[in-house]
Scaffold this active site. Structure first.
Site, PDB file in Angstrom:
ATOM      1  N   TYR A  73      12.633   3.320 -18.493  1.00 52.88           N
ATOM      2  CA  TYR A  73      12.332   2.489 -17.322  1.00 52.88           C
ATOM      3  C   TYR A  73      12.980   3.072 -16.081  1.00 52.88           C
ATOM      4  O   TYR A  73      12.400   3.051 -14.988  1.00 52.88           O
ATOM      5  CB  TYR A  73      12.823   1.044 -17.546  1.00 52.88           C
ATOM      6  CG  TYR A  73      12.335   0.131 -16.439  1.00 52.88           C
ATOM      7  CD1 TYR A  73      11.086  -0.479 -16.520  1.00 52.88           C
ATOM      8  CD2 TYR A  73      13.116  -0.087 -15.302  1.00 52.88           C
ATOM      9  CE1 TYR A  73      10.617  -1.279 -15.495  1.00 52.88           C
ATOM     10  CE2 TYR A  73      12.656  -0.884 -14.276  1.00 52.88           C
ATOM     11  CZ  TYR A  73      11.409  -1.483 -14.371  1.00 52.88           C
ATOM     12  OH  TYR A  73      10.951  -2.269 -13.348  1.00 52.88           O
ATOM     13  N   PHE A 125      -9.320   7.393   8.001  1.00 52.13           N
ATOM     14  CA  PHE A 125      -9.732   7.335   6.604  1.00 52.13           C
ATOM     15  C   PHE A 125      -9.728   5.863   6.211  1.00 52.13           C
ATOM     16  O   PHE A 125      -8.876   5.099   6.658  1.00 52.13           O
ATOM     17  CB  PHE A 125      -8.863   8.175   5.658  1.00 52.13           C
ATOM     18  CG  PHE A 125      -9.422   8.108   4.266  1.00 52.13           C
ATOM     19  CD1 PHE A 125     -10.599   8.765   3.966  1.00 52.13           C
ATOM     20  CD2 PHE A 125      -8.849   7.303   3.298  1.00 52.13           C
ATOM     21  CE1 PHE A 125     -11.193   8.634   2.714  1.00 52.13           C
ATOM     22  CE2 PHE A 125      -9.442   7.171   2.041  1.00 52.13           C
ATOM     23  CZ  PHE A 125     -10.615   7.845   1.756  1.00 52.13           C
ATOM     24  N   THR A 126     -10.660   5.474   5.370  1.00 50.15           N
ATOM     25  CA  THR A 126     -10.909   4.057   5.077  1.00 50.15           C
ATOM     26  C   THR A 126      -9.640   3.277   4.693  1.00 50.15           C
ATOM     27  O   THR A 126      -9.294   2.291   5.350  1.00 50.15           O
ATOM     28  CB  THR A 126     -11.955   3.931   3.960  1.00 50.15           C
ATOM     29  OG1 THR A 126     -11.524   4.737   2.847  1.00 50.15           O
ATOM     30  CG2 THR A 126     -13.328   4.417   4.418  1.00 50.15           C
ATOM     31  N   ASP A 216      -0.932  12.783   6.491  1.00 49.57           N
ATOM     32  CA  ASP A 216      -1.621  12.469   5.252  1.00 49.57           C
ATOM     33  C   ASP A 216      -1.851  13.841   4.625  1.00 49.57           C
ATOM     34  O   ASP A 216      -2.748  14.581   5.010  1.00 49.57           O
ATOM     35  CB  ASP A 216      -2.949  11.743   5.523  1.00 49.57           C
ATOM     36  CG  ASP A 216      -3.654  11.407   4.204  1.00 49.57           C
ATOM     37  OD1 ASP A 216      -3.370  12.091   3.193  1.00 49.57           O
ATOM     38  OD2 ASP A 216      -4.493  10.488   4.177  1.00 49.57           O
ATOM     39  N   LYS A 259      -5.975  14.376  -5.573  1.00 46.06           N
ATOM     40  CA  LYS A 259      -6.816  15.440  -5.005  1.00 46.06           C
ATOM     41  C   LYS A 259      -6.128  16.785  -5.238  1.00 46.06           C
ATOM     42  O   LYS A 259      -6.136  17.286  -6.357  1.00 46.06           O
ATOM     43  CB  LYS A 259      -7.056  15.180  -3.514  1.00 46.06           C
ATOM     44  CG  LYS A 259      -8.042  14.045  -3.230  1.00 46.06           C
ATOM     45  CD  LYS A 259      -7.450  12.681  -3.343  1.00 46.06           C
ATOM     46  CE  LYS A 259      -8.306  11.584  -2.729  1.00 46.06           C
ATOM     47  NZ  LYS A 259      -7.768  10.245  -2.981  1.00 46.06           N
ATOM     48  N   ARG A 383     -21.017   8.577   3.480  1.00 47.44           N
ATOM     49  CA  ARG A 383     -19.919   8.604   4.446  1.00 47.44           C
ATOM     50  C   ARG A 383     -20.527   8.462   5.837  1.00 47.44           C
ATOM     51  O   ARG A 383     -20.647   9.407   6.590  1.00 47.44           O
ATOM     52  CB  ARG A 383     -19.088   9.892   4.349  1.00 47.44           C
ATOM     53  CG  ARG A 383     -18.339  10.089   3.057  1.00 47.44           C
ATOM     54  CD  ARG A 383     -16.993   9.382   2.926  1.00 47.44           C
ATOM     55  NE  ARG A 383     -17.015   7.976   2.605  1.00 47.44           N
ATOM     56  CZ  ARG A 383     -15.969   7.322   2.088  1.00 47.44           C
ATOM     57  NH1 ARG A 383     -14.845   7.953   1.787  1.00 47.44           N
ATOM     58  NH2 ARG A 383     -16.020   6.041   1.874  1.00 47.44           N
ATOM     59  N   PHE A 450     -18.188  -0.488   1.391  1.00 48.11           N
ATOM     60  CA  PHE A 450     -18.972   0.552   0.714  1.00 48.11           C
ATOM     61  C   PHE A 450     -18.761   0.555  -0.791  1.00 48.11           C
ATOM     62  O   PHE A 450     -19.636   0.975  -1.547  1.00 48.11           O
ATOM     63  CB  PHE A 450     -18.651   1.938   1.300  1.00 48.11           C
ATOM     64  CG  PHE A 450     -17.187   2.280   1.259  1.00 48.11           C
ATOM     65  CD1 PHE A 450     -16.342   1.872   2.288  1.00 48.11           C
ATOM     66  CD2 PHE A 450     -16.646   2.992   0.211  1.00 48.11           C
ATOM     67  CE1 PHE A 450     -14.989   2.168   2.248  1.00 48.11           C
ATOM     68  CE2 PHE A 450     -15.295   3.302   0.163  1.00 48.11           C
ATOM     69  CZ  PHE A 450     -14.461   2.877   1.192  1.00 48.11           C
TER      70      PHE A 450
END
Ligand code: PLI
Length: 474
Positions: A73, A125-126, A216, A259, A383, A450
């Site tokens: 943990y 970005f969303t 980001d 990514k 997009r 979306f």
């Protein structure tokens, strides 16, 4: 440059069989999914180019690393390995793991945005923008104008326009600018990079005004590859070296490791400032899990540590971006309107230009994703206006200048033949483009619409006009 072919720096050890479907089955599947590719079952998809997020193939070393998961943990040894790798490749002092990128975005937004603050960023970005708004911020787009022009060949369309940033600071005052949200390899612009010169310039500008900069860095490694290719003084530097220099100008970063990081799940909040990091560690225990696992299993953190190391190798990234460029070249050769220059993680088709007969109110990009799926079982992502959502003040649909579909290439998953099948389907659709019809909403969720929206054809009952009309050449 040699004109000899190159190939991937790996070979395939395990395969995942795919189910082949008929056109009739796909017509039924897309209708049942409300013409939204997010709502398709993955077993009904042949080539899945919905996203490069969490869809990567892991290496044998990553799978071996999974067996070394220390599922304690607290204080898992895999956390300390991940911490050491993040410090080595990204260079930030503090490492807070999160379950995925939006977990890190949530915490950064809550920690650094006061209600009414402006948050400048290089295109939205969303999830990033939503978390900034939920924290009371107002997103302000400060990307260069070229980013909104799909035909511009400008090599660094992800750059921030320093004049737009200066104008915002003059308008609201530096103390009402929460931070600069600087995305590397800007996703919504088509996977377009920022130059190191621009990163350096805008970070200096912000710091002169006491404004922090958070990257980001979700696709920072792909961005570093483009800097190596396109920014003269960096041609001889390694991608790992360039990545470290990019990060050295910023105060921290949020990362979706799904990514660049070559894993199926995981995120990171990386920070330099001790006090802010302490507040982040206090917050992560509320929303994600203890600060040494952040919602991840030990094995996930081990896979991430190894994935980041593999991803920052020049040979890997050359093949990754090279495959995207191969698909783009095939489409360009057939005059398909795609966003130029080719981005890092996918090929973006200009749906407004591909389907000029469909008005923006009938969502040409959404319609094109549905038609592509029916034609060949290839799943792409809208997009454009559907992703943009509605204006928070007026409630009206926002029609961004870019109405795109994204063919996103998962890393190390598909072959050149898969790219050929995809290209052939798109070329065939383009030849018969007048037969594709627009869509209208039958269900529209309030946030991030979306993902779960449902549609129906704006005329008739199918995404293609009836066969009889096709034969008549209508
Ligand atoms: O999907 P997450 O929560 O791990 O990461 C959110 C996220 C943050 N920044 C950027 C630039 C992204 O592209 C991103 C997620 N992108 C997705 C899911 C995509 O399909 O592009």
């Amino acid at each position: 440059m040699s004109d000899r072919s190159w190939a991937e720096p790996y070979k395939i050890k395990m395969v995942e069989p795919l189910r082949m479907t008929s056109r009739a089955e796909r017509e039924q599947a897309i209708a049942e999914a409300g013409y939204n590719t997010f709502l398709l079952k993955s077993e009904d998809v042949y080539i899945d180019l919905l996203t490069d997020s969490g869809t990567n193939a892991m290496s044998d070393r990553q799978w071996a690393g999974m067996m070394l998961g220390d599922e304690a943990y607290a204080g898992s040894r895999n956390f300390y390995h991940l911490e050491q790798v993040c410090r080595e490749y990204y260079g930030f002092k503090h490492v807070v793991p999160t379950h995925q990128g939006r977990g890190a975005e949530h915490m950064l937004s809550q920690l650094c945005i006061n209600p009414g603050d402006s948050v400048p960023g290089n295109m939205y970005f969303t999830t990033t923008k939503l978390h900034q708004e939920l924290a009371g911020g107002r997103f302000v787009d400060v990307i260069i104008d070229e980013a909104h022009d799909p035909d511009s060949e400008y090599p660094f369309k992800g750059n921030v326009d320093p004049n737009k940033l200066r104008a915002l600071i003059a308008e609201v005052g530096a103390e009402r600018v929460a931070y600069l949200s600087l995305e590397t390899n800007v996703n919504m612009a088509g996977g377009q990079p920022c130059s190191l010169a621009n990163i350096r310039e805008v970070c200096t500008l912000c710091h002169e005004h006491g404004i922090k900069v958070f990257l980001d860095a979700t696709r920072a490694i792909e961005n570093a590859w483009f800097i190596k290719q396109r920014e003269a003084e960096y041609g001889d530097r390694s991608v790992a070296d360039i990545l470290r220099e990019m990060c050295s100008h910023a105060d921290g970063a949020t990362i979706s490791a799904k990514k660049d990081g070559l894993v199926n799940i995981g995120g990171l909040l990386l920070l330099n400032e001790d006090e802010l990091a302490e507040r982040a560690r206090n917050m992560v225990v509320v929303y994600e899990g203890l600060h040494t696992y952040g919602g991840l299993a030990g094995r996930d953190m081990e896979a991430m540590a190894i994935g980041i190391t593999e991803s920052a190798q020049d040979d890997h990234i050359r093949a990754r971006v090279g495959q995207v460029e191969y698909l783009a070249e095939r489409l360009l050769a057939a005059d398909i309107p795609i966003v130029r220059p080719t981005g890092g993680h996918g090929v973006f088709i200009n749906a407004a230009k591909f389907l000029p007969h469909i008005p923006r109110e009938q969502f040409p990009a959404q319609a094109l994703t549905a038609a592509l799926y029916v034609d060949s079982g290839v799943r792409a992502m809208e997009r454009g206006a559907v992703s943009s959502g509605r204006d928070i003040e007026t409630g009206e649909n926002v029609y961004p200048s870019l109405e795109l579909i994204r063919l996103t290439i998962p890393r190390r998953v598909y072959t050149q033949a898969h790219m050929d099948v995809t290209a052939e389907s798109i070329i065939a659709l383009h030849e018969n483009r007048e037969q594709i019809v627009g869509l209208r909403f039958t269900y529209e969720p309030e946030q991030l619409r979306f993902f779960q929206a449902r549609f129906e054809p704006a005329e008739g009952t199918r995404i293609f006009r009836a066969k009889a009309k096709q034969a008549a050449g209508v």
